[in-house]
Design a protein around this motif. Structure first.
Motif, PDB file in Angstrom:
ATOM      1  N   ASP A   5       0.828  -1.209   0.000  1.00  0.00           N
ATOM      2  CA  ASP A   5       0.000   0.000   0.000  1.00  0.00           C
ATOM      3  C   ASP A   5       0.857   1.251   0.000  1.00  0.00           C
ATOM      4  OD1 ASP A   5      -2.313  -1.405  -0.143  1.00  0.00           O
ATOM      5  OD2 ASP A   5      -2.638  -1.455   2.045  1.00  0.00           O
ATOM      6  N   ALA A   6       1.929   1.216   0.791  1.00  0.00           N
ATOM      7  CA  ALA A   6       2.789   2.408   0.855  1.00  0.00           C
ATOM      8  C   ALA A   6       3.380   2.704  -0.520  1.00  0.00           C
ATOM      9  CB  ALA A   6       3.904   2.189   1.863  1.00  0.00           C
ATOM     10  N   ARG A   7       3.803   1.675  -1.224  1.00  0.00           N
ATOM     11  CA  ARG A   7       4.406   1.896  -2.545  1.00  0.00           C
ATOM     12  C   ARG A   7       3.374   2.355  -3.570  1.00  0.00           C
ATOM     13  NH1 ARG A   7       8.420  -3.361  -2.430  1.00  0.00           N
ATOM     14  NH2 ARG A   7      10.007  -2.398  -1.115  1.00  0.00           N
ATOM     15  N   ARG A   8       2.121   1.967  -3.367  1.00  0.00           N
ATOM     16  CA  ARG A   8       1.079   2.410  -4.310  1.00  0.00           C
ATOM     17  C   ARG A   8       0.901   3.926  -4.307  1.00  0.00           C
ATOM     18  NH1 ARG A   8      -1.966  -1.476  -6.645  1.00  0.00           N
ATOM     19  NH2 ARG A   8      -2.196  -3.467  -5.566  1.00  0.00           N
ATOM     20  N   GLN A   9       1.373   4.575  -3.249  1.00  0.00           N
ATOM     21  CA  GLN A   9       1.284   6.042  -3.206  1.00  0.00           C
ATOM     22  C   GLN A   9       2.246   6.661  -4.224  1.00  0.00           C
ATOM     23  OE1 GLN A   9      -0.689   7.409  -0.607  1.00  0.00           O
ATOM     24  NE2 GLN A   9      -1.180   5.253  -0.201  1.00  0.00           N
ATOM     25  N   VAL A  10       3.301   5.934  -4.538  1.00  0.00           N
ATOM     26  CA  VAL A  10       4.361   6.497  -5.391  1.00  0.00           C
ATOM     27  C   VAL A  10       4.405   5.828  -6.764  1.00  0.00           C
ATOM     28  CG1 VAL A  10       6.845   7.004  -5.454  1.00  0.00           C
ATOM     29  CG2 VAL A  10       5.689   6.772  -3.249  1.00  0.00           C
ATOM     30  N   PHE A  11       3.984   4.553  -6.818  1.00  0.00           N
ATOM     31  CA  PHE A  11       4.109   3.788  -8.066  1.00  0.00           C
ATOM     32  C   PHE A  11       2.761   3.262  -8.542  1.00  0.00           C
ATOM     33  CE2 PHE A  11       8.056   3.146  -5.639  1.00  0.00           C
ATOM     34  CZ  PHE A  11       8.988   3.590  -6.557  1.00  0.00           C
ATOM     35  N   ASP A  12       2.662   3.034  -9.839  1.00  0.00           N
ATOM     36  CA  ASP A  12       1.549   2.243 -10.391  1.00  0.00           C
ATOM     37  C   ASP A  12       2.113   0.870 -10.700  1.00  0.00           C
ATOM     38  OD1 ASP A  12      -0.363   4.233 -10.323  1.00  0.00           O
ATOM     39  OD2 ASP A  12       0.235   5.041 -12.278  1.00  0.00           O
ATOM     40  N   PHE A  13       1.411  -0.158 -10.273  1.00  0.00           N
ATOM     41  CA  PHE A  13       1.906  -1.523 -10.455  1.00  0.00           C
ATOM     42  C   PHE A  13       1.159  -2.249 -11.578  1.00  0.00           C
ATOM     43  CE2 PHE A  13       3.465  -0.798  -6.155  1.00  0.00           C
ATOM     44  CZ  PHE A  13       4.714  -1.401  -6.207  1.00  0.00           C
ATOM     45  N   SER A  14       1.863  -3.204 -12.164  1.00  0.00           N
ATOM     46  CA  SER A  14       1.248  -4.063 -13.179  1.00  0.00           C
ATOM     47  C   SER A  14       0.356  -5.093 -12.488  1.00  0.00           C
ATOM     48  CB  SER A  14       2.360  -4.807 -13.922  1.00  0.00           C
ATOM     49  OG  SER A  14       2.975  -5.732 -13.027  1.00  0.00           O
ATOM     50  N   THR A  15      -0.219  -5.967 -13.314  1.00  0.00           N
ATOM     51  CA  THR A  15      -0.895  -7.141 -12.787  1.00  0.00           C
ATOM     52  C   THR A  15       0.116  -7.891 -11.918  1.00  0.00           C
ATOM     53  OG1 THR A  15      -1.663  -7.323 -15.064  1.00  0.00           O
ATOM     54  CG2 THR A  15      -2.236  -9.150 -13.576  1.00  0.00           C
ATOM     55  N   PRO A  16      -0.290  -8.368 -10.744  1.00  0.00           N
ATOM     56  CA  PRO A  16       0.656  -9.138  -9.929  1.00  0.00           C
ATOM     57  C   PRO A  16       1.175 -10.334 -10.730  1.00  0.00           C
ATOM     58  CG  PRO A  16      -1.360  -8.709  -8.718  1.00  0.00           C
ATOM     59  CD  PRO A  16      -1.603  -8.247 -10.120  1.00  0.00           C
ATOM     60  N   TYR A  17       2.475 -10.588 -10.659  1.00  0.00           N
ATOM     61  CA  TYR A  17       2.983 -11.696 -11.482  1.00  0.00           C
ATOM     62  C   TYR A  17       3.635 -12.818 -10.693  1.00  0.00           C
ATOM     63  CZ  TYR A  17       7.613  -9.520 -11.152  1.00  0.00           C
ATOM     64  OH  TYR A  17       8.793  -8.991 -10.691  1.00  0.00           O
ATOM     65  N   TYR A  18       3.837 -12.621  -9.376  1.00  0.00           N
ATOM     66  CA  TYR A  18       4.461 -13.725  -8.627  1.00  0.00           C
ATOM     67  C   TYR A  18       4.096 -13.602  -7.159  1.00  0.00           C
ATOM     68  CZ  TYR A  18       7.737 -17.460  -7.706  1.00  0.00           C
ATOM     69  OH  TYR A  18       8.277 -18.670  -7.355  1.00  0.00           O
ATOM     70  N   ARG A  19       3.709 -14.730  -6.552  1.00  0.00           N
ATOM     71  CA  ARG A  19       3.305 -14.747  -5.141  1.00  0.00           C
ATOM     72  C   ARG A  19       4.568 -14.768  -4.261  1.00  0.00           C
ATOM     73  NH1 ARG A  19      -0.798 -12.902  -2.742  1.00  0.00           N
ATOM     74  NH2 ARG A  19      -1.305 -13.937  -0.781  1.00  0.00           N
ATOM     75  N   SER A  20       4.589 -13.891  -3.294  1.00  0.00           N
ATOM     76  CA  SER A  20       5.759 -13.854  -2.419  1.00  0.00           C
ATOM     77  C   SER A  20       5.342 -13.539  -0.984  1.00  0.00           C
ATOM     78  CB  SER A  20       6.743 -12.801  -2.929  1.00  0.00           C
ATOM     79  OG  SER A  20       7.909 -12.785  -2.152  1.00  0.00           O
TER      80      SER A  20
END
Ligand code: ASN
Length: 482
Positions: free
Chosen positions: A102-117
């Protein structure tokens, strides 16, 4: 003085132009992007035995780029620097096993999730530590700016441990193995891959990672929407046609030696030299290139600062003192980050890493040069100036004909010293993703875990070059004395 200034301005302008021109221009049909990555992150992003960037992320990106018709240039750097490069518009996107938070969503737009971690934690194999409560009073090794570090920081006061930070995962693993720190927190798939391939750690929570989540490709919020859309489109296609699964299995099922080379490639200094000769050579060339450009331009700038420092005008002397004070007082790494990560956000222009690196060298090394040049001129006996003036020479003529030539001779040992320091300081520029000798070493060590041998090789290469540089400088010194 005017001439020197003009030369400097022309050289810097030519050099900046070169830096910009060396970035491949975007063509209308094939957009071109700069993608930052953390190439110390197997099995997602790393260099294989041919020094090619590979890994789940890299294969996904390459496949999607081909499908969707875009090209890109990779910028390998620490994870922390990679995300900052995107946030400050120095790179268009980042792929680096990057958790979507969530914190990174303030600064970045993300693609479709591609790997479970998710976050795992690991101790040395024979450690007595079994639970997080056992970490009380101990120190844990974390990788700066990562989700693993953030998680550990969030539970630090609860469990009462101390923290040491590193800029790549492998160094933090080594620190735990060497017994300096008690545990490390990092992404579970990355820890497990390292352990599977011989890293002597024990993962404490293999079945239940903390903060389970996904990886995503990221662009700066609100920017590069078409790159993100192309990634998503391509990703949907490779997921559907099975290419994605093939890529993942290729890395998860393979033995690390497939990518890292055979035992004989890695178990001796000779083997490492042989199997990485082209990487060492490329890294050395970059170091030499940075050093030469850095020395020439920093010397010109330093001479100018030195001459200004003994000028008649109070303003020029003050200016020289202030510039020397600022840039000598600033750690070089801070200056490099300021120019590479800080400045572009303000001026709105991308600064190529090499250009940023050379500007850092000019400002930092130039300040030191300026200080000893000023000191050298000042140390020419005051009587010399008086004698020259009494012979009727003007102040500037006395400077040019009497003081400067004598002062320069006094300064030769300081110049040689500064050239050597400049060569060594280029290693600091690895932090902004310049693939010079030190960064080359980091990438090789993360692949083969042969820290002792690789760093010994790198140290010897630096020593050889420094010896040659010293010989050359001494030879020039003798000639100027003659
Ligand atoms: N997994 C890390 C994070 O998302 C990224 C990395 O270390 N390459 O913070």
């Amino acid at each position: 003085m005017k001439k020197v200034l003009m030369t400097l301005v022309t050289a810097v302008a030519a050099f900046l132009a070169f830096g910009v021109a060396s970035q491949k221009p975007a063509s209308a049909s094939e957009p071109h992007y700069i993608i930052a990555t953390d190439a110390t992150y197997a099995p997602f992003d790393f260099q294989d035995k041919n020094n090619k960037y590979v890994g789940i992320d890299q294969d996904i990106l390459a496949t999607i780029a081909k499908r969707e018709g875009f090209t890109y240039e990779l910028k390998p750097m620490s994870f922390n620097a990679a995300t900052q490069a995107v946030a400050s518009d120095q790179a268009d996107g980042v792929i680096a096993g990057m958790s979507i938070t969530d914190a990174r969503r303030q600064v970045f737009d993300f693609s479709t999730p591609y790997y479970r971690s998710g976050i795992g934690w690991a101790t040395a194999k024979d450690s007595k530590i079994k639970s997080l409560s056992d970490l009380k009073g101990k120190t844990v090794a974390l990788k700066t700016g990562t989700a693993g570090a953030q998680y550990a920081e969030s539970i630090q006061s609860k469990y009462g441990f101390k923290i040491t930070y590193f800029s790549d995962s492998d160094t933090s693993y080594r620190d735990v193995i060497n017994g300096n720190t008690a545990a490390t927190f990092g992404d579970l798939p990355v820890l497990q891959y390292a352990v599977k391939n011989g890293t002597e750690l024990k993962v404490q929570n293999p079945k239940d990672p903390f903060n389970a989540g996904d990886y995503g490709f990221a662009v700066k919020k609100g920017a590069n929407a078409s790159l993100l859309a192309a990634f998503d489109k391509g990703f949907a296609a490779i997921k559907k046609d099975g290419t994605y699964d093939k890529i993942v299995n290729k890395y998860l099922d393979a033995k690390a030696s497939t990518f890292t080379g055979s035992a004989s490639d890695n178990n001796s200094v000779f083997g490492i030299l042989r199997s990485n000769s082209s990487a060492f050579w490329t890294g050395l060339k970059e170091t030499l290139y940075l050093t030469i450009v850095g020395i020439v331009l920093a010397t010109i700038w330093g001479l100018l600062l030195g001459v200004m420092g003994v000028a008649k005008s109070k303003f020029l002397r003050g200016l020289s003192t202030t510039i020397i004070y600022i840039f000598r007082g600033m750690p070089m790494m801070v200056l490099a980050f300021f120019i590479y990560i800080g400045l572009p956000g303000v001026i709105g222009v991308k600064i190529p890493a090499f250009t940023a690196g050379v500007l850092t060298l000019i400002l930092n090394e130039g300040a030191y040069t300026g200080a000893f040049v000023r000191g050298g001129f000042n140390s020419v006996d005051a009587g010399q100036m008086e004698a020259a003036r009494s012979l009727g020479l003007s102040h500037s003529k006395a400077m040019r004909k009497v003081i400067i030539p004598q002062g320069l001779k006094l300064m030769i040992p300081s110049f040689i010293n500064q050239f050597i320091i400049t060569l060594k300081d280029t290693s600091i520029l690895s932090a902004i993703g310049i693939l010079e000798l030190t960064q080359t070493g980091t990438l090789i060590v993360t692949r083969n875990s042969q820290g002792f041998r690789v760093w010994a090789i790198i140290a010897v290469i630096y020593l050889i070059v420094i010896t040659l540089l010293t010989w050359l400088s001494n030879w020039v010194e003798k000639r100027t004395r003659a």
